[in-house]
Motif scaffolding. Structure first.
Motif, PDB file in Angstrom:
ATOM      1  N   LYS A   1      31.652  29.372 -12.856  1.00  0.00           N
ATOM      2  CA  LYS A   1      32.404  30.632 -12.843  1.00  0.00           C
ATOM      3  C   LYS A   1      32.850  31.002 -11.433  1.00  0.00           C
ATOM      4  O   LYS A   1      33.940  31.563 -11.248  1.00  0.00           O
ATOM      5  CB  LYS A   1      31.566  31.740 -13.479  1.00  0.00           C
TER       6      LYS A   1
ATOM      7  N   ASP B   1      38.667  34.012 -19.342  1.00  0.00           N
ATOM      8  CA  ASP B   1      38.114  34.761 -20.472  1.00  0.00           C
ATOM      9  C   ASP B   1      36.694  34.323 -20.809  1.00  0.00           C
ATOM     10  O   ASP B   1      36.067  33.546 -20.078  1.00  0.00           O
ATOM     11  CB  ASP B   1      39.037  34.642 -21.690  1.00  0.00           C
ATOM     12  N   LYS B   2      36.191  34.800 -21.949  1.00  0.00           N
ATOM     13  CA  LYS B   2      34.799  34.566 -22.325  1.00  0.00           C
ATOM     14  C   LYS B   2      34.486  33.101 -22.625  1.00  0.00           C
ATOM     15  O   LYS B   2      33.306  32.723 -22.756  1.00  0.00           O
ATOM     16  CB  LYS B   2      34.436  35.423 -23.537  1.00  0.00           C
TER      17      LYS B   2
ATOM     18  N   GLU C   1      31.770  31.059 -20.849  1.00  0.00           N
ATOM     19  CA  GLU C   1      30.364  31.104 -21.233  1.00  0.00           C
ATOM     20  C   GLU C   1      30.031  29.937 -22.178  1.00  0.00           C
ATOM     21  O   GLU C   1      30.839  29.604 -23.059  1.00  0.00           O
ATOM     22  CB  GLU C   1      30.045  32.418 -21.927  1.00  0.00           C
TER      23      GLU C   1
ATOM     24  N   GLU D   1      30.472  30.600 -26.040  1.00  0.00           N
ATOM     25  CA  GLU D   1      31.869  30.790 -26.439  1.00  0.00           C
ATOM     26  C   GLU D   1      32.648  29.488 -26.323  1.00  0.00           C
ATOM     27  O   GLU D   1      33.566  29.224 -27.106  1.00  0.00           O
ATOM     28  CB  GLU D   1      32.504  31.888 -25.582  1.00  0.00           C
TER      29      GLU D   1
END
Length: 331
Positions: free
Chosen positions: A278, A300-301, A304, A307
């Motif tokens: 990240k 965006d997510k 993770e 996800e």
């Protein structure tokens, strides 16, 4: 008193036993190099993404040494299997593209299970696609091109860089959306496919901006549309309409890249790598390099792990239906 002493001694021994593991996870990677396996040849778009990412990961991983291992072949399944069978300690990682979601449908037998044999670490980027044609193509815009495609169904040669390549997948989706069958011409890589497109041996190709932008800028091919939901801002591509706005409602395809580790990698190591990932995705230099390739860094997510895996599972379902309907698979 003796019983209390024994209890305390046993607890201390347990702490001593597990302390090295905790320290190891916290200090990861230490002096040991990390290998990122790229299941494609050196010099290609995925290899370039991997090398840029490796550079961006070094700082958040404490100056770690990161090496790239190109293990190409069999539509990326060779390199992918290499990571699936590696020791799950975080020192062997995989960078693969959309092929992670298409291999289950393209290959009848795989030595690994995409959803169960890997630890997902996060998505890296999205790469748009462009619909291009030979320079002698008569159509002046996408509307005219679609009319030409309908009129010449069955006589059109649609090139791609091989089974499972981004251009192959985009071509399948295009034929499905237009309800037109074309003669697909597979090549051993993008370079020979584009060379024949420029020479007029094939008519059309749908490929990543990382491969097509230089040809479009140089006027060597005709460009008609992009496959994203919105127009791109890249100077050479900003005037191209999207296929959605041109009439192919719901048509959207991007070639994404994700980072993986073998199944069973310790949670603390996964968290350490994900945190570094990240940070790398926010690195201005990495973002700039990806923009130069026509790629968009993920914000965006999907960064993770959970996800990322959820996204790939959805992609497996999407592409599986398209590939099976086309009947294009390898033994």
């Amino acid at each position: 008193m003796k019983r209390l002493f024994a209890h305390v001694l046993g607890a201390a021994s347990a702490v001593a036993l597990f302390a090295p593991l905790a320290v190891s996870a916290q200090s990861f990677p230490g002096d040991k190099p990390i290998t990122i396996v790229v299941p494609f040849a050196a010099g290609g778009p995925t290899d370039r993404v991997a090398r840029d990412l490796a550079e961006a990961l070094r700082k958040p991983l404490g100056g770690a040494t990161i090496v790239i291992d190109n293990a190409a072949g069999a539509g990326s399944s060779i390199g992918t299997a290499k990571v699936a069978n590696a020791k799950p300690d975080g020192y062997t990682l995989l960078l693969n593209h959309i092929g992670m979601s298409t291999m289950p449908a393209l290959y009848r037998k795989l030595p690994f299970n995409v959803e169960n044999d890997f630890t997902y670490l996060g998505l890296v980027n999205d790469v748009p696609m462009t619909l291009i044609a030979r320079p002698s193509m008569e159509a002046k815009n996408y509307k005219e091109l679609q009319t030409w495609i309908k009129a010449n169904a069955g006589k059109i040669n649609l090139g791609n860089a091989g089974l499972g390549a981004a251009s192959h997948l985009c071509g399948l989706l295009l034929q499905d959306a237009l309800d037109v069958r074309m003669t697909t011409v597979p090549y051993k890589g993008t370079a020979p496919a584009i060379t024949d497109l420029i020479g007029g041996q094939i008519d059309l190709m749908c490929d990543q901006t990382t491969n097509t932008t230089p040809q479009i800028e140089g006027g060597k091919v005709k460009a008609y549309a992009v496959t994203t939901s919105k127009r791109l801002t890249t100077p050479a591509l900003k005037d191209l309409p999207t296929l959605q706005e041109s009439g192919l409602k719901g048509f959207e395809v991007t070639i994404w890249h994700g980072l993986y580790a073998p199944k069973g990698t310790p949670d603390a190591v996964v968290q350490r790598i994900n945190t570094a990932l990240k940070a790398a995705l926010k690195d201005p230099e990495f973002i700039s390099k990806q923009a130069g390739l026509g790629a968009v860094v993920v914000t965006d997510k999907r960064m993770e792990p959970a996800e990322h895996k959820k996204f790939v599972s959805a992609e497996i379902a999407k592409w599986g239906a398209i590939i099976k309907a086309a009947g294009e698979y390898a033994d």
